[in-house]
Motif scaffolding. Structure first.
Motif, PDB file in Angstrom:
ATOM      1  N   GLY A   1       4.797  -2.191  -7.623  1.00 46.19           N
ATOM      2  CA  GLY A   1       4.297  -2.411  -6.277  1.00 46.19           C
ATOM      3  C   GLY A   1       4.394  -3.835  -5.783  1.00 46.19           C
ATOM      4  O   GLY A   1       4.052  -4.113  -4.629  1.00 46.19           O
TER       5      GLY A   1
ATOM      6  N   GLN B   1       0.826  -1.208   0.000  1.00 55.41           N
ATOM      7  CA  GLN B   1       0.000   0.000   0.000  1.00 55.41           C
ATOM      8  C   GLN B   1       0.866   1.267   0.000  1.00 55.41           C
ATOM      9  O   GLN B   1       0.501   2.288  -0.584  1.00 55.41           O
ATOM     10  CB  GLN B   1      -0.927   0.004   1.205  1.00 55.41           C
ATOM     11  CG  GLN B   1      -1.938   1.142   1.205  1.00 55.41           C
ATOM     12  CD  GLN B   1      -2.921   1.045   2.361  1.00 55.41           C
ATOM     13  OE1 GLN B   1      -2.722   0.266   3.295  1.00 55.41           O
ATOM     14  NE2 GLN B   1      -4.001   1.811   2.299  1.00 55.41           N
TER      15      GLN B   1
ATOM     16  N   TYR C   1       3.648   1.695  -1.439  1.00 50.61           N
ATOM     17  CA  TYR C   1       4.431   1.839  -2.669  1.00 50.61           C
ATOM     18  C   TYR C   1       3.776   2.839  -3.613  1.00 50.61           C
ATOM     19  O   TYR C   1       2.561   2.917  -3.722  1.00 50.61           O
ATOM     20  CB  TYR C   1       4.559   0.493  -3.378  1.00 50.61           C
ATOM     21  CG  TYR C   1       5.571   0.486  -4.505  1.00 50.61           C
ATOM     22  CD1 TYR C   1       6.906   0.210  -4.254  1.00 50.61           C
ATOM     23  CD2 TYR C   1       5.186   0.787  -5.808  1.00 50.61           C
ATOM     24  CE1 TYR C   1       7.842   0.216  -5.272  1.00 50.61           C
ATOM     25  CE2 TYR C   1       6.120   0.802  -6.833  1.00 50.61           C
ATOM     26  CZ  TYR C   1       7.447   0.515  -6.564  1.00 50.61           C
ATOM     27  OH  TYR C   1       8.363   0.537  -7.579  1.00 50.61           O
ATOM     28  N   GLY C   2       4.602   3.609  -4.291  1.00 51.31           N
ATOM     29  CA  GLY C   2       4.119   4.554  -5.291  1.00 51.31           C
ATOM     30  C   GLY C   2       5.255   4.931  -6.208  1.00 51.31           C
ATOM     31  O   GLY C   2       6.361   4.398  -6.121  1.00 51.31           O
ATOM     32  N   ALA C   3       5.015   5.866  -7.097  1.00 47.08           N
ATOM     33  CA  ALA C   3       6.046   6.293  -8.037  1.00 47.08           C
ATOM     34  C   ALA C   3       7.273   6.787  -7.290  1.00 47.08           C
ATOM     35  O   ALA C   3       7.165   7.576  -6.357  1.00 47.08           O
ATOM     36  CB  ALA C   3       5.503   7.391  -8.949  1.00 47.08           C
TER      37      ALA C   3
END
Length: 335
Positions: A206, A17, A19-21
């Protein structure tokens, strides 16, 4: 080193959750921290996964499950690994230093990035670091670079020893991500460079490695990990060979071969493995397999020596495996 956010995940779901760019998962950090110091990697967020319950080693179906956070040292010195998968143990102990093995994780080992000089030097162009800028290793300093599977975009090699053994053992990688869990055969985990050398694996955005699953052991006696390098104490492979054979008397029932230091991923040739099956375990059979493998080699300006080095290493590795005399861990000189 750039500024970044720091998040400590308590569960796999929390890690996914978060994780992102621009985010990166971090465990031992033995490669990622170096990359950050050199400003090759500039993550905007580090997601610390060291508290996740993924450091176990346990029986799984007819094999063994290695948790993604099990350290290289823990795996290498586990009694079950030593008894059932000594090929993996020897490969791990042939790599890095004791200090690094104590910190490096199983999942992180799979995600190591190349040690190409140009990749680490931000003053030079590099398609893997900055897509579209070029590959100066082609026609440049390329002694350590690939002879198999390279492209016009990248000729770098994968540095792992552990992964070469996992390829020969036909492990499976279990991952978790936004779409749930899935398994990836080890042969499909790493990518060849093609036109997108910046993408090293087939992980989706992700996704996090949860475990590496080993199938039933086939090579507890007849195996070897042979690593050829510039210095014996601590260096990446110029060529390495993970070999395992099943014998029926003097006849080869099954053969598995994986090469390191020669491609963007651990390199296997299924035709050569099939060629060995049903053949006598002789130097002549091993030379035939080696000749088939290196027939596909495409050297660069300064690494043509790797072709003959690989040929000789394959034959020697298969001889050691068939005889049940694996390369010594204490005396690293080639026997």
């Amino acid at each position: 080193m750039n500024r970044f956010d720091y998040v400590r995940a308590g569960t796999v779901a929390e890690a996914v959750q978060a994780y992102g760019a621009g985010a990166r998962f971090i465990a031992g950090g033995t490669n990622l921290i170096d990359l950050m110091k050199y400003e090759v990697e500039k993550p905007g967020r580090l997601i610390d996964i060291t508290r996740l319950p993924l450091d176990g080693i346990e029986a799984h179906e007819s094999g063994l499950r290695l948790g993604a956070l099990a350290t290289n040292a823990k795996v290498a010195y586990d009694e079950r690994v030593a008894a059932q998968y000594p090929l993996l143990r020897n490969a791990i102990l042939a790599g890095a230093s004791a200090q690094l093995r104590n910190a490096a994780s199983t999942g992180g080992n799979l995600l190591q990035r190349t040690r190409c000089y140009y990749f680490y030097d931000t003053a030079t162009p590099c398609n893997k670091r900055e897509p579209g800028t070029g590959c100066p290793a082609i026609g440049g300093v390329n002694r350590i670079h690939a002879i198999f599977g390279a492209s016009e975009s990248c000729i770098a090699t994968h540095p792992s020893d552990m992964c070469v053994a996992l390829a020969a053992l036909e492990a499976t990688v279990r991952v978790s991500g936004p779409q749930g869990e899935r398994t990836i055969p080890f042969a499909d985990f790493h990518r060849l460079p093609g036109d997108s050398p910046e993408i090293d694996t087939n992980l989706a955005a992700g996704e996090i490695i949860v475990s590496v699953d080993l199938p039933e052991s086939k090579f507890p006696q007849h195996y070897t990990y042979l690593k050829l390098r510039d210095r014996l104490s601590y260096a990446f492979a110029l060529v390495s060979v993970a070999a395992g054979v099943e014998l029926d008397g003097d006849t080869i029932k099954t053969a598995r071969l994986a090469l390191g230091g020669v491609a963007h991923k651990p390199w296997r040739n299924r035709e050569a493995e099939a060629l060995l099956e049903g053949k006598p375990a002789t130097r002549e059979s091993f030379q035939q397999a080696a000749d088939l493998i290196v027939s596909e080699a495409k050297p660069q300006s300064a690494n043509g020596f790797k072709i003959d080095l690989a040929r000789r290493a394959i034959v020697r590795g298969l001889e050691q495996a068939a005889a049940g005399t694996p390369q010594s861990l204490s005396d690293k000189r080639i026997q």
